[in-house]
Design a protein around this motif. Structure first.
Motif, PDB file in Angstrom:
ATOM      1  N   GLY A 185     -44.367  10.366  -0.354  1.00  0.00           N
ATOM      2  CA  GLY A 185     -45.437  11.283   0.001  1.00  0.00           C
ATOM      3  C   GLY A 185     -45.050  11.998   1.280  1.00  0.00           C
ATOM      4  N   ALA A 186     -44.877  13.330   1.204  1.00  0.00           N
ATOM      5  CA  ALA A 186     -44.380  14.091   2.352  1.00  0.00           C
ATOM      6  C   ALA A 186     -45.263  15.303   2.621  1.00  0.00           C
ATOM      7  CB  ALA A 186     -42.940  14.532   2.106  1.00  0.00           C
ATOM      8  N   PRO A 187     -46.419  15.110   3.239  1.00  0.00           N
ATOM      9  CA  PRO A 187     -47.273  16.260   3.560  1.00  0.00           C
ATOM     10  C   PRO A 187     -46.629  17.140   4.621  1.00  0.00           C
ATOM     11  CG  PRO A 187     -48.077  14.285   4.656  1.00  0.00           C
ATOM     12  CD  PRO A 187     -46.979  13.840   3.740  1.00  0.00           C
ATOM     13  N   MET A 188     -46.976  18.410   4.599  1.00  0.00           N
ATOM     14  CA  MET A 188     -46.455  19.334   5.605  1.00  0.00           C
ATOM     15  C   MET A 188     -47.343  19.314   6.843  1.00  0.00           C
ATOM     16  SD  MET A 188     -45.979  23.493   5.477  1.00  0.00           S
ATOM     17  CE  MET A 188     -44.505  23.548   4.470  1.00  0.00           C
ATOM     18  N   TYR A 189     -46.754  18.981   7.985  1.00  0.00           N
ATOM     19  CA  TYR A 189     -47.438  19.049   9.269  1.00  0.00           C
ATOM     20  C   TYR A 189     -46.655  20.013  10.161  1.00  0.00           C
ATOM     21  CZ  TYR A 189     -49.940  14.786   7.889  1.00  0.00           C
ATOM     22  OH  TYR A 189     -50.720  13.854   7.223  1.00  0.00           O
ATOM     23  N   ASN A 190     -47.301  21.093  10.591  1.00  0.00           N
ATOM     24  CA  ASN A 190     -46.630  22.063  11.456  1.00  0.00           C
ATOM     25  C   ASN A 190     -45.306  22.533  10.850  1.00  0.00           C
ATOM     26  OD1 ASN A 190     -48.689  21.897  13.454  1.00  0.00           O
ATOM     27  ND2 ASN A 190     -47.790  19.963  14.153  1.00  0.00           N
ATOM     28  N   PHE A 191     -45.369  22.833   9.567  1.00  0.00           N
ATOM     29  CA  PHE A 191     -44.269  23.406   8.791  1.00  0.00           C
ATOM     30  C   PHE A 191     -43.193  22.414   8.366  1.00  0.00           C
ATOM     31  CE2 PHE A 191     -45.471  27.103  11.644  1.00  0.00           C
ATOM     32  CZ  PHE A 191     -46.310  27.682  10.705  1.00  0.00           C
ATOM     33  N   THR A 192     -43.285  21.143   8.777  1.00  0.00           N
ATOM     34  CA  THR A 192     -42.235  20.197   8.408  1.00  0.00           C
ATOM     35  C   THR A 192     -42.835  18.834   8.062  1.00  0.00           C
ATOM     36  OG1 THR A 192     -40.070  19.334   9.058  1.00  0.00           O
ATOM     37  CG2 THR A 192     -41.757  19.451  10.784  1.00  0.00           C
ATOM     38  N   GLN A 229     -39.410  21.006   1.745  1.00  0.00           N
ATOM     39  CA  GLN A 229     -38.486  20.890   0.619  1.00  0.00           C
ATOM     40  C   GLN A 229     -37.047  21.181   1.052  1.00  0.00           C
ATOM     41  OE1 GLN A 229     -41.523  23.247  -1.878  1.00  0.00           O
ATOM     42  NE2 GLN A 229     -40.163  22.369  -3.417  1.00  0.00           N
ATOM     43  N   ASN A 230     -36.883  22.181   1.919  1.00  0.00           N
ATOM     44  CA  ASN A 230     -35.534  22.510   2.387  1.00  0.00           C
ATOM     45  C   ASN A 230     -34.895  21.345   3.132  1.00  0.00           C
ATOM     46  OD1 ASN A 230     -35.623  25.099   1.333  1.00  0.00           O
ATOM     47  ND2 ASN A 230     -36.406  26.013   3.203  1.00  0.00           N
TER      48      ASN A 230
END
Length: 217
Positions: free
Chosen positions: A94-101, A154-155
């Motif tokens: 699980g990898a939510p985006m926080y401040n673009f990363t 994702q990158n």
């Protein structure tokens, strides 16, 4: 019996987290299809692993016989995490985006398990292991959107897990998760709901497919 390594990193618990909701759906589908299997679970928000320090980093490039007590202790913790990853037949993140990363807790885990000459490089011990990443985000960073250039989840994960570790990475991307709570995004609620539904369906179907793939390997 197959082993699934499941990592969550959202700071929000349970259904308050979009990524946790989707990883939970994936895991339940996996367990239904493979009840005799093993799930190793790490909640990186509730129980974060240590950030990589000088002792742990330098130990990876030194002969274990020369390790200081500090290096030995730090490296032992790294190897524990690495062995969990190596034993997994599949990985769920699980990898939510926080401040673009990604959350710093997930980055800490990645820094600990990436060891050149072992998990990273041509002879990676985890090469080919399938990884499903739930990359949730409050807005949309899809190709063609105004914020496409700010997509660093994702990158980053693709570069680390696919390019460095040789793992087989697949993404599920629930987006626009802030539409219900941000008045400025109210008109996007239907799109947010559609994205959430697709993510849940993808999680269930991908879990079932992955169980079959692992069982056939």
């Amino acid at each position: 019996m197959a082993t699934l390594l499941h990592l969550d990193s959202s700071v929000f618990p349970g259904s308050a987290s979009a990524s946790r909701t989707v990883t939970d759906t994936f895991r339940k589908a996996w367990e239904e299809q493979h009840p005799e299997g093993t799930v190793i679970y790490r909640d990186l928000a509730a129980n974060p692993v240590p950030h990589l320090d000088g002792a742990g980093a330098s130990a990876a490039f030194a002969d274990p016989a020369t390790h200081t007590p500090e290096q030995a202790a730090a490296y032992a913790e790294r190897i524990k995490l690495v062995e969990e990853l190596e034993q997994a037949d599949a990985v769920l993140i699980g990898a939510p985006m926080y401040n673009f990363t990604i959350p710093s807790t997930l980055k800490a885990w990645l820094d600990q398990v990436i060891i050149m000459g072992r998990t990273a490089g041509e002879t990676s011990t985890v090469k080919g292991t399938p990884v499903t990443v739930v990359a949730s985000r409050g807005g949309s960073y899809a190709p063609g959107t105004p914020r496409e250039g700010f997509e660093y989840v994702q990158n980053l994960i693709g570069a680390l897990l696919s390019d460095m570790l040789g793992m087989d990475v697949d993404f599920i991307v629930p987006e626009l998760t802030l539409a219900h709570s941000n008045p400025a995004m109210a008109e996007l609620i239907p799109l947010a709901e559609a994205s959430r539904e697709k993510a849940l369906n993808d999680a269930a179907s991908k879990a079932k497919t992955l169980v079959q793939r692992v069982a056939a390997a």
